[in-house]
Write an enzyme that holds these catalytic residues in place. Structure first.
Site, PDB file in Angstrom:
ATOM      1  N   GLY A  96     -10.825  13.773  20.385  1.00  0.00           N
ATOM      2  CA  GLY A  96     -11.736  13.704  21.527  1.00  0.00           C
ATOM      3  C   GLY A  96     -12.918  12.775  21.288  1.00  0.00           C
ATOM      4  O   GLY A  96     -14.050  13.053  21.724  1.00  0.00           O
ATOM      5  N   ASP A 105      -0.107   2.472   8.328  1.00  0.00           N
ATOM      6  CA  ASP A 105      -0.630   1.705   9.466  1.00  0.00           C
ATOM      7  C   ASP A 105       0.175   1.858  10.766  1.00  0.00           C
ATOM      8  O   ASP A 105      -0.321   1.545  11.840  1.00  0.00           O
ATOM      9  CB  ASP A 105      -0.692   0.212   9.107  1.00  0.00           C
ATOM     10  CG  ASP A 105      -1.607  -0.049   7.918  1.00  0.00           C
ATOM     11  OD1 ASP A 105      -2.454   0.806   7.618  1.00  0.00           O
ATOM     12  OD2 ASP A 105      -1.472  -1.128   7.292  1.00  0.00           O
ATOM     13  N   ARG A 125      -5.317  -1.952   8.924  1.00  0.00           N
ATOM     14  CA  ARG A 125      -5.253  -3.415   8.806  1.00  0.00           C
ATOM     15  C   ARG A 125      -5.464  -4.043  10.183  1.00  0.00           C
ATOM     16  O   ARG A 125      -6.508  -3.844  10.754  1.00  0.00           O
ATOM     17  CB  ARG A 125      -3.911  -3.834   8.195  1.00  0.00           C
ATOM     18  CG  ARG A 125      -3.980  -5.168   7.490  1.00  0.00           C
ATOM     19  CD  ARG A 125      -2.650  -5.537   6.912  1.00  0.00           C
ATOM     20  NE  ARG A 125      -2.316  -4.752   5.738  1.00  0.00           N
ATOM     21  CZ  ARG A 125      -2.740  -5.027   4.514  1.00  0.00           C
ATOM     22  NH1 ARG A 125      -3.481  -6.077   4.289  1.00  0.00           N
ATOM     23  NH2 ARG A 125      -2.405  -4.274   3.495  1.00  0.00           N
ATOM     24  N   ALA A 153      15.305  10.977  -1.182  1.00  0.00           N
ATOM     25  CA  ALA A 153      16.460  10.932  -0.270  1.00  0.00           C
ATOM     26  C   ALA A 153      17.428   9.822  -0.681  1.00  0.00           C
ATOM     27  O   ALA A 153      18.650  10.030  -0.682  1.00  0.00           O
ATOM     28  CB  ALA A 153      15.972  10.710   1.163  1.00  0.00           C
ATOM     29  N   LYS A 160     -25.701  15.051  26.548  1.00  0.00           N
ATOM     30  CA  LYS A 160     -24.809  15.059  25.382  1.00  0.00           C
ATOM     31  C   LYS A 160     -25.582  14.523  24.181  1.00  0.00           C
ATOM     32  O   LYS A 160     -26.112  13.424  24.218  1.00  0.00           O
ATOM     33  CB  LYS A 160     -23.642  14.127  25.695  1.00  0.00           C
ATOM     34  CG  LYS A 160     -22.437  14.321  24.867  1.00  0.00           C
ATOM     35  CD  LYS A 160     -21.336  13.468  25.515  1.00  0.00           C
ATOM     36  CE  LYS A 160     -20.009  13.503  24.882  1.00  0.00           C
ATOM     37  NZ  LYS A 160     -19.604  14.462  23.997  1.00  0.00           N
ATOM     38  N   ASP A 186       2.482  -0.033  11.834  1.00  0.00           N
ATOM     39  CA  ASP A 186       2.427  -1.361  12.463  1.00  0.00           C
ATOM     40  C   ASP A 186       3.738  -2.137  12.350  1.00  0.00           C
ATOM     41  O   ASP A 186       3.741  -3.363  12.456  1.00  0.00           O
ATOM     42  CB  ASP A 186       1.286  -2.183  11.834  1.00  0.00           C
ATOM     43  CG  ASP A 186       1.482  -2.389  10.337  1.00  0.00           C
ATOM     44  OD1 ASP A 186       2.344  -1.715   9.747  1.00  0.00           O
ATOM     45  OD2 ASP A 186       0.773  -3.243   9.766  1.00  0.00           O
ATOM     46  N   ARG A 215     -26.736  12.746  30.417  1.00  0.00           N
ATOM     47  CA  ARG A 215     -26.154  14.004  30.892  1.00  0.00           C
ATOM     48  C   ARG A 215     -26.482  15.161  29.962  1.00  0.00           C
ATOM     49  O   ARG A 215     -26.077  16.293  30.175  1.00  0.00           O
ATOM     50  CB  ARG A 215     -24.629  13.882  30.917  1.00  0.00           C
ATOM     51  CG  ARG A 215     -24.070  13.447  32.230  1.00  0.00           C
ATOM     52  CD  ARG A 215     -22.571  13.709  32.367  1.00  0.00           C
ATOM     53  NE  ARG A 215     -21.829  14.026  31.178  1.00  0.00           N
ATOM     54  CZ  ARG A 215     -20.959  13.196  30.586  1.00  0.00           C
ATOM     55  NH1 ARG A 215     -20.787  11.985  31.067  1.00  0.00           N
ATOM     56  NH2 ARG A 215     -20.290  13.584  29.528  1.00  0.00           N
ATOM     57  N   ASP A 225       5.122  -4.521   6.079  1.00  0.00           N
ATOM     58  CA  ASP A 225       5.681  -5.826   6.457  1.00  0.00           C
ATOM     59  C   ASP A 225       5.785  -6.811   5.285  1.00  0.00           C
ATOM     60  O   ASP A 225       6.718  -7.596   5.208  1.00  0.00           O
ATOM     61  CB  ASP A 225       4.961  -6.429   7.662  1.00  0.00           C
ATOM     62  CG  ASP A 225       3.487  -6.665   7.420  1.00  0.00           C
ATOM     63  OD1 ASP A 225       2.956  -6.150   6.417  1.00  0.00           O
ATOM     64  OD2 ASP A 225       2.870  -7.372   8.234  1.00  0.00           O
ATOM     65  N   GLY A 226       4.830  -6.748   4.330  1.00  0.00           N
ATOM     66  CA  GLY A 226       4.902  -7.623   3.150  1.00  0.00           C
ATOM     67  C   GLY A 226       6.166  -7.312   2.351  1.00  0.00           C
ATOM     68  O   GLY A 226       6.875  -8.213   1.878  1.00  0.00           O
ATOM     69  N   GLY A 249       0.845  -1.202   0.000  1.00  0.00           N
ATOM     70  CA  GLY A 249       0.000   0.000   0.000  1.00  0.00           C
ATOM     71  C   GLY A 249       0.880   1.251   0.000  1.00  0.00           C
ATOM     72  O   GLY A 249       1.829   1.336   0.770  1.00  0.00           O
ATOM     73  N   THR A 272       4.327   2.939   5.528  1.00  0.00           N
ATOM     74  CA  THR A 272       2.929   2.479   5.556  1.00  0.00           C
ATOM     75  C   THR A 272       2.141   3.390   6.487  1.00  0.00           C
ATOM     76  O   THR A 272       2.668   3.811   7.528  1.00  0.00           O
ATOM     77  CB  THR A 272       2.793   1.019   6.055  1.00  0.00           C
ATOM     78  OG1 THR A 272       1.420   0.769   6.420  1.00  0.00           O
ATOM     79  CG2 THR A 272       3.650   0.715   7.269  1.00  0.00           C
ATOM     80  N   ARG A 311       1.117  -5.203  -5.166  1.00  0.00           N
ATOM     81  CA  ARG A 311       1.257  -6.344  -4.250  1.00  0.00           C
ATOM     82  C   ARG A 311       1.437  -7.552  -5.167  1.00  0.00           C
ATOM     83  O   ARG A 311       0.613  -7.773  -6.055  1.00  0.00           O
ATOM     84  CB  ARG A 311       0.013  -6.522  -3.396  1.00  0.00           C
ATOM     85  CG  ARG A 311      -0.324  -5.289  -2.541  1.00  0.00           C
ATOM     86  CD  ARG A 311      -1.449  -5.625  -1.577  1.00  0.00           C
ATOM     87  NE  ARG A 311      -2.112  -4.435  -1.041  1.00  0.00           N
ATOM     88  CZ  ARG A 311      -1.680  -3.739   0.018  1.00  0.00           C
ATOM     89  NH1 ARG A 311      -0.576  -4.077   0.624  1.00  0.00           N
ATOM     90  NH2 ARG A 311      -2.366  -2.699   0.447  1.00  0.00           N
ATOM     91  N   GLU A 346     -15.566   9.867  21.694  1.00  0.00           N
ATOM     92  CA  GLU A 346     -16.159   9.311  22.913  1.00  0.00           C
ATOM     93  C   GLU A 346     -15.694   7.864  23.125  1.00  0.00           C
ATOM     94  O   GLU A 346     -15.500   7.414  24.236  1.00  0.00           O
ATOM     95  CB  GLU A 346     -17.693   9.341  22.839  1.00  0.00           C
ATOM     96  CG  GLU A 346     -18.297  10.670  23.229  1.00  0.00           C
ATOM     97  CD  GLU A 346     -17.943  11.819  22.303  1.00  0.00           C
ATOM     98  OE1 GLU A 346     -17.722  11.575  21.097  1.00  0.00           O
ATOM     99  OE2 GLU A 346     -17.861  12.972  22.780  1.00  0.00           O
TER     100      GLU A 346
HETATM  101  O1  F6P Z   1      -1.444  -1.223   4.599  1.00  0.00           O
HETATM  102  C1  F6P Z   1      -2.028  -0.035   4.197  1.00  0.00           C
HETATM  103  C2  F6P Z   1      -3.499  -0.242   3.950  1.00  0.00           C
HETATM  104  O2  F6P Z   1      -4.040   1.009   3.548  1.00  0.00           O
HETATM  105  C3  F6P Z   1      -4.290  -0.798   5.136  1.00  0.00           C
HETATM  106  O3  F6P Z   1      -4.571   0.173   6.110  1.00  0.00           O
HETATM  107  C4  F6P Z   1      -5.500  -1.346   4.444  1.00  0.00           C
HETATM  108  O4  F6P Z   1      -6.082  -2.393   5.180  1.00  0.00           O
HETATM  109  C5  F6P Z   1      -4.945  -1.860   3.144  1.00  0.00           C
HETATM  110  O5  F6P Z   1      -3.725  -1.173   2.924  1.00  0.00           O
HETATM  111  C6  F6P Z   1      -5.836  -1.673   1.949  1.00  0.00           C
HETATM  112  O6  F6P Z   1      -5.238  -2.273   0.875  1.00  0.00           O
HETATM  113  P1  F6P Z   1      -5.694  -2.071  -0.638  1.00  0.00           P
HETATM  114  O7  F6P Z   1      -5.244  -0.719  -1.076  1.00  0.00           O
HETATM  115  O8  F6P Z   1      -4.998  -3.165  -1.369  1.00  0.00           O
HETATM  116  O9  F6P Z   1      -7.184  -2.171  -0.641  1.00  0.00           O
END
Ligand code: F6P
Length: 319
Positions: free
Chosen positions: A185, A127, A171, A22, A213, A129, A211, A103-104, A11, A125, A72, A187
């Site tokens: 902010g 994410d 993801r 760079a 809200k 992650d 309350r 990670d892929g 992605g 990415t 991909r 909830e």
């Molecule tokens: O890894 C980045 C990401 O945007 C994730 O947040 C999401 O789940 C995924 O890629 C979506 O992938 P695609 O663009 O292949 O639909």
């Protein structure tokens, strides 16, 4: 080392262009030749490779997406695919590869390194992650895109006195949801790293409503459930008028923030330093604002952790 290659895979993320720039500029600064590989590992196998000059990366630092395109590739997960990729690199005399992605992408880099071809991973990415770095390139921009959207939704949520469920990407990781929810902010914030908290979400909504809200924002990470499903459950359980917004791929686009541009510039240049010094099979990252590197295999075996203190804080601030 005289020639290196660079590709983006998986992605895309805002700031990938700044990282490519760079890599190219730093490599040329050190008298290396740089080759851009288009369409990630898929393009590598197909030999979609061209030389990049200083001017090839002019006027891209501020652009989202990736000038090298991304993909991909299932085929590259096979040994045959990896062999094809290495053949192409050797054919062009490219001695080392810098890959920018998630990670892929890192798994691909690990495979190439295992087969004797030197690779370095740069985390890109939205994410956030990837273990071994506090931040990935693109996370900050995506976060700001989400915040901008939620701010707008909040206006209409207030006017119509509605509850809004906002589904964000990530993801299997909850960082985008947690950081945007805290910054906005919200909830309630629902992330995959924490147990299902549906009852608590409903309790909080009801308490707030009693309350006085009249509107609420719930941010849900896509890794937990779909925003549409959650919104239906919320409406059934509370009888509050509920709407859903799925932010989707808007989160992946846009001009990178200053923070992402700087991060991408630092990580891209550092990857060149490391590949020149003969390092391979590692990823670069940033920890406590210091450039770091880690073994890719070790990083891929680690579990990504969300900041639980921040999660707790988000609850305390949204009582
Ligand atoms: O890894 C980045 C990401 O945007 C994730 O947040 C999401 O789940 C995924 O890629 C979506 O992938 P695609 O663009 O292949 O639909």
């Amino acid at each position: 080392m005289k020639k290196i290659g660079v590709l983006t895979s998986g992605g895309d993320a805002p700031g990938m262009n700044a990282a490519i720039r760079a890599v190219v500029r730093k490599a040329i600064y050190h008298n290396l030749e740089v080759y851009g590989i288009k369409h990630g590992y898929q393009g590598l196998m197909e030999g979609s490779i061209e030389k990049l000059e200083l001017g090839s990366v002019g006027d891209i630092i501020q652009r989202g997406g990736t000038m090298l395109y991304s993909a991909r590739s299932e085929e590259f997960k096979t040994e045959e695919g990896q062999r094809k990729g290495i053949e192409q690199l050797k054919k062009h005399g490219i001695e080392g590869l810098i890959v920018i992605g998630g990670d892929g992408t890192f798994r691909g880099a690990k495979k190439l390194t295992e087969q004797g071809y030197p690779c370095i991973g740069v985390p890109g990415t939205i994410d956030n992650d990837i273990p071994g770095t506090d931040f990935t390139i693109g996370f900050d921009t995506a976060l700001n895109t989400i915040i901008d959207a939620i701010d707008k939704i909040r206006d209409t949520a207030t006017s119509h006195e509605r509850t809004y469920v906002i589904e964000v990407m990530g993801r299997d990781a909850g960082d985008l949801a947690l950081w945007s929810g805290l910054a906005d902010g919200a909830e309630s914030i629902i992330i995959p790293e924490m147990d299902d908290e549906f009852d608590e979400v409903i309790e909080r909504l009801k308490r707030g409503h009693e309350r006085g809200k009249k509107h609420s924002i719930i941010v849900v990470a896509e890794g937990v459930t779909s925003g549409h499903k959650l919104s239906r459950r919320v409406e059934e359980a509370t009888e509050l008028e509920t709407r859903v917004t799925v932010l989707g791929h808007t989160q992946r686009g846009g001009s990178p923030t200053a923070s992402d541009r700087v991060l991408a510039s630092r990580l891209g240049a550092y990857a060149v330093d490391l590949i020149m010094s003969g390092k391979a099979g590692i990823m670069v990252g940033i920890e406590n604002n210091q450039l770091v590197n880690h073994d890719i295999l070790e990083v891929l075996n680690r579990e990504h952790k969300v900041d639980l203190e921040m999660y707790q804080l988000s609850k305390e601030l949204s009582i």
